[in-house]
Every structure is written in C-alpha cells, then in structure tokens.
Design a protein around this motif. Structure first.
Motif, PDB file in Angstrom:
ATOM      1  N   THR A 118       0.839  -1.204   0.000  1.00 44.38           N
ATOM      2  CA  THR A 118       0.000   0.000   0.000  1.00 44.38           C
ATOM      3  C   THR A 118       0.868   1.246   0.000  1.00 44.38           C
ATOM      4  OG1 THR A 118      -1.714  -1.182   1.243  1.00 44.38           O
ATOM      5  CG2 THR A 118      -1.867   1.215   1.182  1.00 44.38           C
ATOM      6  N   LEU A 119       1.892   1.251   0.848  1.00 46.34           N
ATOM      7  CA  LEU A 119       2.810   2.391   0.874  1.00 46.34           C
ATOM      8  C   LEU A 119       3.581   2.495  -0.431  1.00 46.34           C
ATOM      9  CD1 LEU A 119       4.109   4.729   2.373  1.00 46.34           C
ATOM     10  CD2 LEU A 119       5.758   3.116   3.348  1.00 46.34           C
ATOM     11  N   TYR A 120       3.952   1.357  -1.010  1.00 46.47           N
ATOM     12  CA  TYR A 120       4.651   1.390  -2.307  1.00 46.47           C
ATOM     13  C   TYR A 120       3.800   2.116  -3.355  1.00 46.47           C
ATOM     14  CZ  TYR A 120       6.967  -0.045  -6.579  1.00 46.47           C
ATOM     15  OH  TYR A 120       7.610  -0.020  -7.797  1.00 46.47           O
ATOM     16  N   LEU A 121       2.528   1.756  -3.455  1.00 50.08           N
ATOM     17  CA  LEU A 121       1.652   2.393  -4.437  1.00 50.08           C
ATOM     18  C   LEU A 121       1.551   3.894  -4.191  1.00 50.08           C
ATOM     19  CD1 LEU A 121      -1.228  -0.241  -4.591  1.00 50.08           C
ATOM     20  CD2 LEU A 121       0.520   0.186  -6.329  1.00 50.08           C
ATOM     21  N   LEU A 122       1.459   4.280  -2.918  1.00 49.84           N
ATOM     22  CA  LEU A 122       1.355   5.700  -2.593  1.00 49.84           C
ATOM     23  C   LEU A 122       2.630   6.442  -2.975  1.00 49.84           C
ATOM     24  CD1 LEU A 122      -0.513   7.779  -1.237  1.00 49.84           C
ATOM     25  CD2 LEU A 122       0.536   7.184   0.947  1.00 49.84           C
ATOM     26  N   ALA A 123       3.781   5.885  -2.610  1.00 44.14           N
ATOM     27  CA  ALA A 123       5.050   6.529  -2.923  1.00 44.14           C
ATOM     28  C   ALA A 123       5.304   6.570  -4.429  1.00 44.14           C
ATOM     29  CB  ALA A 123       6.192   5.790  -2.214  1.00 44.14           C
ATOM     30  N   ARG A 124       4.904   5.521  -5.124  1.00 39.39           N
ATOM     31  CA  ARG A 124       5.073   5.500  -6.591  1.00 39.39           C
ATOM     32  C   ARG A 124       4.243   6.589  -7.232  1.00 39.39           C
ATOM     33  NH1 ARG A 124       6.527   5.363 -11.152  1.00 39.39           N
ATOM     34  NH2 ARG A 124       6.717   3.582 -12.564  1.00 39.39           N
ATOM     35  N   ARG A 125       3.057   6.808  -6.688  1.00 40.90           N
ATOM     36  CA  ARG A 125       2.174   7.848  -7.229  1.00 40.90           C
ATOM     37  C   ARG A 125       2.780   9.229  -7.048  1.00 40.90           C
ATOM     38  NH1 ARG A 125      -2.596   7.075 -10.297  1.00 40.90           N
ATOM     39  NH2 ARG A 125      -3.714   9.055 -10.304  1.00 40.90           N
ATOM     40  N   PHE A 126       3.386   9.490  -5.895  1.00 42.04           N
ATOM     41  CA  PHE A 126       3.950  10.807  -5.610  1.00 42.04           C
ATOM     42  C   PHE A 126       5.250  11.049  -6.359  1.00 42.04           C
ATOM     43  CE2 PHE A 126       1.716  10.746  -1.305  1.00 42.04           C
ATOM     44  CZ  PHE A 126       0.726  11.592  -1.732  1.00 42.04           C
ATOM     45  N   SER A 127       6.121  10.046  -6.332  1.00 46.05           N
ATOM     46  CA  SER A 127       7.487  10.249  -6.799  1.00 46.05           C
ATOM     47  C   SER A 127       7.669   9.978  -8.280  1.00 46.05           C
ATOM     48  CB  SER A 127       8.438   9.352  -6.010  1.00 46.05           C
ATOM     49  OG  SER A 127       8.186   7.981  -6.299  1.00 46.05           O
ATOM     50  N   GLY A 128       6.829   9.098  -8.848  1.00 42.01           N
ATOM     51  CA  GLY A 128       7.042   8.679 -10.224  1.00 42.01           C
ATOM     52  C   GLY A 128       8.267   7.808 -10.384  1.00 42.01           C
ATOM     53  N   SER A 129       8.814   7.316  -9.276  1.00 40.17           N
ATOM     54  CA  SER A 129      10.072   6.578  -9.307  1.00 40.17           C
ATOM     55  C   SER A 129       9.898   5.236  -8.614  1.00 40.17           C
ATOM     56  CB  SER A 129      11.173   7.387  -8.603  1.00 40.17           C
ATOM     57  OG  SER A 129      12.293   6.581  -8.333  1.00 40.17           O
ATOM     58  N   VAL A 130      10.308   4.175  -9.291  1.00 37.40           N
ATOM     59  CA  VAL A 130      10.298   2.854  -8.675  1.00 37.40           C
ATOM     60  C   VAL A 130      11.283   2.808  -7.517  1.00 37.40           C
ATOM     61  CG1 VAL A 130      10.803   0.410  -9.060  1.00 37.40           C
ATOM     62  CG2 VAL A 130       9.554   1.711 -10.784  1.00 37.40           C
ATOM     63  N   ALA A 131      12.443   3.424  -7.682  1.00 38.99           N
ATOM     64  CA  ALA A 131      13.474   3.386  -6.644  1.00 38.99           C
ATOM     65  C   ALA A 131      12.998   4.086  -5.367  1.00 38.99           C
ATOM     66  CB  ALA A 131      14.757   4.024  -7.152  1.00 38.99           C
ATOM     67  N   VAL A 132      12.373   5.244  -5.513  1.00 41.16           N
ATOM     68  CA  VAL A 132      11.887   5.983  -4.337  1.00 41.16           C
ATOM     69  C   VAL A 132      10.769   5.202  -3.657  1.00 41.16           C
ATOM     70  CG1 VAL A 132      10.757   8.111  -3.574  1.00 41.16           C
ATOM     71  CG2 VAL A 132      12.594   8.210  -5.260  1.00 41.16           C
ATOM     72  N   ALA A 133       9.848   4.650  -4.452  1.00 39.56           N
ATOM     73  CA  ALA A 133       8.760   3.856  -3.875  1.00 39.56           C
ATOM     74  C   ALA A 133       9.297   2.622  -3.164  1.00 39.56           C
ATOM     75  CB  ALA A 133       7.778   3.448  -4.967  1.00 39.56           C
ATOM     76  N   MET A 403       1.792   6.628  12.422  1.00 37.76           N
ATOM     77  CA  MET A 403       2.672   7.626  11.811  1.00 37.76           C
ATOM     78  C   MET A 403       3.716   6.992  10.904  1.00 37.76           C
ATOM     79  SD  MET A 403       3.626  10.005  15.106  1.00 37.76           S
ATOM     80  CE  MET A 403       4.972  10.809  14.214  1.00 37.76           C
ATOM     81  N   LEU A 404       4.139   5.789  11.263  1.00 34.49           N
ATOM     82  CA  LEU A 404       5.335   5.195  10.669  1.00 34.49           C
ATOM     83  C   LEU A 404       5.337   5.168   9.139  1.00 34.49           C
ATOM     84  CD1 LEU A 404       8.035   3.728  11.069  1.00 34.49           C
ATOM     85  CD2 LEU A 404       6.745   1.589  11.234  1.00 34.49           C
ATOM     86  N   PRO A 405       4.258   4.741   8.457  1.00 31.21           N
ATOM     87  CA  PRO A 405       4.329   4.739   6.987  1.00 31.21           C
ATOM     88  C   PRO A 405       4.593   6.124   6.407  1.00 31.21           C
ATOM     89  CG  PRO A 405       2.411   3.517   7.768  1.00 31.21           C
ATOM     90  CD  PRO A 405       2.972   4.214   8.953  1.00 31.21           C
ATOM     91  N   PHE A 406       4.050   7.143   7.039  1.00 35.95           N
ATOM     92  CA  PHE A 406       4.234   8.501   6.523  1.00 35.95           C
ATOM     93  C   PHE A 406       5.632   9.033   6.836  1.00 35.95           C
ATOM     94  CE2 PHE A 406      -0.323   7.950   7.442  1.00 35.95           C
ATOM     95  CZ  PHE A 406      -0.800   8.050   6.152  1.00 35.95           C
ATOM     96  N   VAL A 407       6.240   8.569   7.932  1.00 35.42           N
ATOM     97  CA  VAL A 407       7.625   8.926   8.211  1.00 35.42           C
ATOM     98  C   VAL A 407       8.542   8.295   7.170  1.00 35.42           C
ATOM     99  CG1 VAL A 407       9.517   8.685   9.876  1.00 35.42           C
ATOM    100  CG2 VAL A 407       7.213   9.251  10.675  1.00 35.42           C
ATOM    101  N   CYS A 408       8.302   7.019   6.839  1.00 39.89           N
ATOM    102  CA  CYS A 408       9.090   6.363   5.784  1.00 39.89           C
ATOM    103  C   CYS A 408       8.900   7.070   4.448  1.00 39.89           C
ATOM    104  CB  CYS A 408       8.682   4.896   5.663  1.00 39.89           C
ATOM    105  SG  CYS A 408       9.037   3.884   7.110  1.00 39.89           S
ATOM    106  N   LEU A 409       7.664   7.450   4.154  1.00 41.83           N
ATOM    107  CA  LEU A 409       7.371   8.170   2.913  1.00 41.83           C
ATOM    108  C   LEU A 409       8.059   9.528   2.903  1.00 41.83           C
ATOM    109  CD1 LEU A 409       5.758   8.369   0.255  1.00 41.83           C
ATOM    110  CD2 LEU A 409       3.830   9.240   1.604  1.00 41.83           C
ATOM    111  N   ALA A 410       8.014  10.240   4.036  1.00 41.41           N
ATOM    112  CA  ALA A 410       8.654  11.553   4.119  1.00 41.41           C
ATOM    113  C   ALA A 410      10.151  11.447   3.870  1.00 41.41           C
ATOM    114  CB  ALA A 410       8.384  12.174   5.489  1.00 41.41           C
ATOM    115  N   LEU A 411      10.784  10.432   4.440  1.00 41.92           N
ATOM    116  CA  LEU A 411      12.229  10.282   4.252  1.00 41.92           C
ATOM    117  C   LEU A 411      12.561   9.997   2.795  1.00 41.92           C
ATOM    118  CD1 LEU A 411      15.097  10.061   5.257  1.00 41.92           C
ATOM    119  CD2 LEU A 411      14.632   7.714   5.996  1.00 41.92           C
ATOM    120  N   ALA A 412      11.849   9.074   2.169  1.00 41.24           N
ATOM    121  CA  ALA A 412      12.133   8.744   0.773  1.00 41.24           C
ATOM    122  C   ALA A 412      11.901   9.940  -0.143  1.00 41.24           C
ATOM    123  CB  ALA A 412      11.265   7.567   0.332  1.00 41.24           C
ATOM    124  N   MET A 413      10.809  10.673   0.091  1.00 43.69           N
ATOM    125  CA  MET A 413      10.504  11.823  -0.763  1.00 43.69           C
ATOM    126  C   MET A 413      11.457  12.985  -0.512  1.00 43.69           C
ATOM    127  SD  MET A 413       6.346  11.827  -0.924  1.00 43.69           S
ATOM    128  CE  MET A 413       6.358  13.317  -1.945  1.00 43.69           C
TER     129      MET A 413
END
Length: 491
Positions: A118-133, A403-413
C-alpha cells in the motif's frame, strides 16, 4: 524497456516478500498473551462466539494460553474500543484455532504485510520513481516497530493500515478532480463534483479506522479538512475567481456528504453483533437500541479522556519524535545471561532521519509549492498532532505505528527532493565560464545528495538488522541487549 518493466514488478514483490517473511516467521512465539493481547485476543474470541465481548475471569490468561478458551461468560464486558479490529483478530483465530498463538496474530501479520505494498503504491504515485517507492516501502518492511506491531494482536496496526489506505484513495481521487477543475479555468465558481468514487472509498476506509479505535476520528476529521484545502488549491491554480468560497461553501458540503455518511455506515455496521443480541454491555440501558449505544459510547468517552493511570512505559506524544520511551511489550529470560524482548522501537536511524526529512519537506513545500510534498506531512499531522492535546492522558509510543508509513514516505521523498536536478542560478549575462562553473556545481551537489541518500538508506538497513531481535523476541546475550540501549529511556 523490458528491464524497466521487470523492475517495476520485482521491486514491490521483493519488499512485500521481505515484509511477509519478517512478520510471519515464528509468528506463534511467544506462546503467551503479550501486553494488551490479554484484552484483545480474549475479547475477540468471546465476540466471535457471542456477537459481543463477554466477561473473562481475572485469572483466565494461563488457562487460555494452555488451550482452555471457553472461560468467558455471557455477561457483557465493558470494553473501550469498537469491534472491527477484534472481529478481524477473531477471523485468524477461527482459521487456525483459538489455542494457536499464530491464530491470535494472523490478522495483524497479514495487515502489517499489506501496509508495505500500500505504501509502495502511494510513494510511486507521488514520486514517479520505482526506486523511491521501493525505498519507502522497504524502510517500512524492515522497520522494528512495523514488524513488532504485526507480530502481536494489538489494534493499532490495523488502524494504521486503514488510515494509510484512505490517504491512497484520496490521492487517487485528486488526479481526476484536478483535471475537472482545470477544465473550468476562468469560471466564477467552478464545478461541484459528486462523481468521486475514490472519496467514497476513503470514507469507507476511515469508517473502518474509527471502527477499530475511536482515534480514527482524528484522521477522518483531518483528512476531510485536507480534502477541502486541496480542492481550494486546485481551484486557485485553475484561475477560478471565487476559489475559496467555492471550495468551502459549494464543494465542501458535497465532499462531506461523500466522505462522512459512508464512514458512519461502516462504523455502525461493525456493531451489528451488539445490536443483534441482547447481552452486550449496556444493551438494555434503553428500549431504543441507538440510545443504549449512545449511552455506552458516552461511558467510553469518559474513560478515554480520564485515563491518567500510571504506567512504567507511558509516553506522552511530545516524547515520540525523539523516541524517549519505547514500550517493552514482552520480556522473557530464557536463561541466565540471556534476554528476549518484543518492543515498539522503530528503526532509530530511519526514524530520526525521518524527523529531519519532515523539516526538509516543509522547506521544500514553502519553496516549490509542490502539493505532493505536503501529503506525508498531512499523514503525520493527523496521526500525531491530536495526541498533543492530551498531555496528561496515558499514551504509549507504539501508537506511532499509524505515523510510521508517513515517516518512511517523508524520508524517501525528502531524499528524492534533495537529490533532484537543480536549476542553474546565474547572474545577468553570464560568461561561458560562469555557466560551466554553475553546471559543475549543480552536478556535484546532486551527486553529493545521491551519495548521502545511499549512505542513509544503507545505515538504516544495517540498523534494521541490528535491532531485529528487539521486535521478534529472538534471545540474545545480555551484553548485546545492552548495546541496543542507545538512550536511558529504552531500558
């Protein structure tokens, strides 16, 4: 092209597989009720059998752990959390048997695993990057808090997934909504949008969150406000002349009607067993079932706001960002000189870097006005800030699983944002040499941030491996356990 497509499939599959192994391997350990499992597991089993939570004797744990799972009575118990999370726990118990500890934790392990794709899909949507997701999802897959909360039958991990799912649905909604608003460029008020199935889906997910724990209401309120804010931003960018009144007065009620009623319906549906039977707590308080239910919830609210009992692992919300007091949910001593622990300690390298990433995202948002940078901040805000309003209430650091998924997302982004290609900043009429120097500086800066990003992620991976015993209950020598105690409050 073929290699890129293979990587797009392999990356989410690999991080999900890592999450699955770390959450399911040895799931039956320990063969005893851990921390608040003493409430949720037994309540789940009586709920499965009665339709509501029955009453257990005070000394029921030992018999339950030994396989005697029928010790509950039909008298309704006063429980302070809605039923959905316990229904899900009960499904796992029904599948594997109530005497199997893996059955107690099957639902939380499955949901903890689902959080990663679920977090992968969200990060992929924001970043456009497989590596970031993959980085965001990978950080969550190996995080100690994420692993621990998937390996114990507590409600907070279930709540966290529903909130994350709601954010994903709202992000999916925004693409279509923004296009429809942009098509009305220059109009006075713009469209009132009713055909928004992803908002309905988000409402259902948030209703499920509130049906797990009442704190899901914070996410429902916060994300509902954010939905209006994003609509206002899109109208302003489209040149809608009355963008703010249109977003609040015209679209606001429509968004409320799409989001809240379905959330209420899902929440109330979780109480079907209580309504359909007569033995639940306070069920007979009124001839009107809804009035009886409301009286029950009033008692629950009074309990929550007045919960100030002392606890050795209590941690107010201001202590969560620096990780001052994690929760030891289970401590075992296999033999002299060895210790086994299941605790709520997130990966400290990733967590503290994530706190710095929040600052970087705020700065990037102010500078670039990229709304994508705001979404992780909103997720953190709705899952953390409300707890600051109750400084005297007994709270625990493991609440940060939401909070944790959004902290991981914040760091990657944030790492992606810092390592981005930069525009050249040149003086008027630069010379060819000045242009070349500016280009070399921009390239060096980008390479430096890429190197720093790789170093941070590598350090987080090493820390995840080092702290793994503290989230799985793997026995380790006392000296090694003490080497994990980086802060005094971790002991």
């Amino acid at each position: 092209m073929m290699r890129h497509r293979a990587w797009e499939w392999a990356a989410p599959a690999l991080v999900t597989l890592a999450a699955l192994v770390l959450r399911f391997a040895g799931l039956g350990h320990p063969h005893e009720l851990v921390f608040d499992e003493t409430y949720y597991v037994k309540d789940a089993w009586s709920l499965w059998n009665l339709g509501y939570e029955g009453t257990w004797p005070d000394d029921a744990n030992a018999a339950f752990e030994a396989g005697d799972t029928g010790g509950f009575s039909a008298e309704g118990a006063f429980v302070v959390h809605p039923p959905l999370g316990k229904w899900l726990i009960a499904l796992g118990m029904a599948a594997l048997g109530p005497g199997d500890p893996a059955g107690w934790r099957l639902a939380t392990a499955a949901i903890g695993t689902l959080m990663v794709p679920t977090l992968y899909l969200l990060a992929r949507r924001f970043s456009g990057s497989v590596a970031v997701a993959a980085a965001a999802a990978g950080l969550l897959a190996v995080d100690g808090l994420g692993i621990a909360m998937s390996r114990v039958a507590l409600l907070d991990g279930i709540l966290a997934w529903f909130v994350l799912l709601a954010v994903l649905f709202l992000v999916l909604d925004r693409a279509g909504a923004a296009r429809r608003i942009a098509a009305a460029s220059g109009e006075l008020v713009g469209p009132v949008m009713w055909r928004r199935p992803w908002v309905l889906a988000a409402g259902a997910a948030l209703g499920a969150a509130t049906a797990v724990k009442w704190s899901g209401l914070y996410a429902l309120a916060g994300l509902g406000i954010w939905l209006v804010v994003v609509d206002a931003i899109d109208r302003r960018r489209a040149g809608i002349r009355t963008w703010l009144p249109a977003a609040i007065i015209r679209q606001g009620p429509a968004s409320f009607a799409l989001l809240v009623p379905i959330a209420l319906a899902v929440h109330m549906a979780s109480w079907t067993g209580w309504f359909a039977t007569s033995g639940g707590y306070d069920r007979g308080a009124s001839a009107n079932p809804l009035a009886a239910w409301w009286e029950y919830q009033s008692s629950v609210y009074a309990f929550h706001v007045g919960l100030t009992s002392g606890h050795p692992y209590a941690s107010p919300a201001w202590q969560w960002p620096p990780l001052l007091r994690p929760t030891a949910m289970w401590v075992g001593n296999p033999e002299d000189g060895w210790i086994a622990v299941i605790g709520s300690l997130p990966n400290p390298i990733a967590w503290w870097a994530g706190m710095a990433a929040i600052v970087a995202l705020i700065a990037g948002l102010v500078r670039t006005r990229r709304i994508a940078l705001a979404w992780p901040l909103v997720g953190i805000a709705v899952t953390w800030l409300p707890w600051l309003l109750y400084p005297s209430r007994t709270t625990f650091q493991f609440y940060t699983i939401a909070m944790l998924p959004f902290v991981c997302l914040a760091l990657a982004m944030a790492l992606q944002h810092l390592a981005r290609r930069r525009e050249l900043i040149l003086l008027a009429e630069p010379t060819p040499g000045e242009i070349a120097d500016a280009r070399r500086y921009a390239v060096r800066q980008r390479r430096a941030w890429r190197t720093a990003s790789i170093a941070i992620l590598a350090a987080a991976a090493l820390a995840a491996a080092f702290f793994l015993p503290l989230s799985t209950g793997i026995p380790e020598p006392d000296e090694l356990w003490r080497a994990h105690m980086w802060l005094p409050g971790w002991i």
